[in-house]
Write a protein that holds these residues in place. Structure first.
Motif, short mmCIF file in Angstrom:
data_model
loop_
_atom_site.label_atom_id
_atom_site.label_comp_id
_atom_site.label_asym_id
_atom_site.label_seq_id
_atom_site.Cartn_x
_atom_site.Cartn_y
_atom_site.Cartn_z
N ALA A 70 0.83 -1.19 0.00
CA ALA A 70 0.00 0.00 0.00
C ALA A 70 0.87 1.25 0.00
CB ALA A 70 -0.93 0.00 1.20
N SER B 67 3.65 1.74 -1.54
CA SER B 67 4.07 2.06 -2.90
C SER B 67 2.95 2.74 -3.68
CB SER B 67 4.56 0.81 -3.63
OG SER B 67 3.51 -0.10 -3.82
N ASP B 68 1.71 2.41 -3.35
CA ASP B 68 0.57 3.05 -3.99
C ASP B 68 0.43 4.51 -3.57
OD1 ASP B 68 -0.08 0.67 -5.23
OD2 ASP B 68 -1.59 0.13 -3.74
N MET B 69 0.79 4.82 -2.33
CA MET B 69 0.65 6.17 -1.81
C MET B 69 1.88 7.05 -2.03
SD MET B 69 -1.35 5.67 1.78
CE MET B 69 -0.50 4.21 2.35
N GLU C 141 -7.55 -0.33 3.82
CA GLU C 141 -7.60 -0.49 2.37
C GLU C 141 -7.84 0.85 1.71
OE1 GLU C 141 -10.59 -3.35 1.45
OE2 GLU C 141 -9.85 -4.77 2.91
N GLN C 142 -7.52 0.89 0.44
CA GLN C 142 -7.75 2.12 -0.32
C GLN C 142 -9.24 2.38 -0.44
OE1 GLN C 142 -5.75 2.19 -4.04
NE2 GLN C 142 -3.75 2.03 -3.12
N VAL D 283 -4.93 9.40 -1.72
CA VAL D 283 -5.44 8.02 -1.76
C VAL D 283 -6.59 7.83 -0.77
CG1 VAL D 283 -4.83 5.59 -1.44
CG2 VAL D 283 -3.20 7.15 -2.51
#
Length: 79
Positions: free
Chosen positions: A20, A22-24, A77-78, A40
């Protein structure tokens, strides 16, 4: 046996946080700023972010993210 289960849970939580993260982490510097976080998770408040940022440096690292999620400070979770 309990130690193995707790160790496995900690490893999985860190791995999930890293994914997560890396997503943010929009700029790829290894940490998440408040601006990156709300891109996000728009529902996260500055107070929640500050509570999660345990070292007070304005950046949440993987450990802080995992701990904040486990404590219910930040979403899992996103959204």
């Amino acid at each position: 046996m309990t130690r193995k289960v707790l160790t496995a849970a900690a490893i999985l939580a860190t791995a999930a946080a890293a994914f997560a993260m890396s997503d943010m982490d929009a700029d790829g510097d290894g940490g998440v700023t408040y601006t990156e976080m709300v891109a996000v998770f728009p529902e996260v408040t500055e107070a929640q972010f500050a509570d999660a940022d345990t070292d007070g440096n304005g950046i949440i690292d993987e450990t802080e993210l995992a701990e904040a999620r486990a404590a219910g400070i930040l979403p899992d979770e996103q959204g």
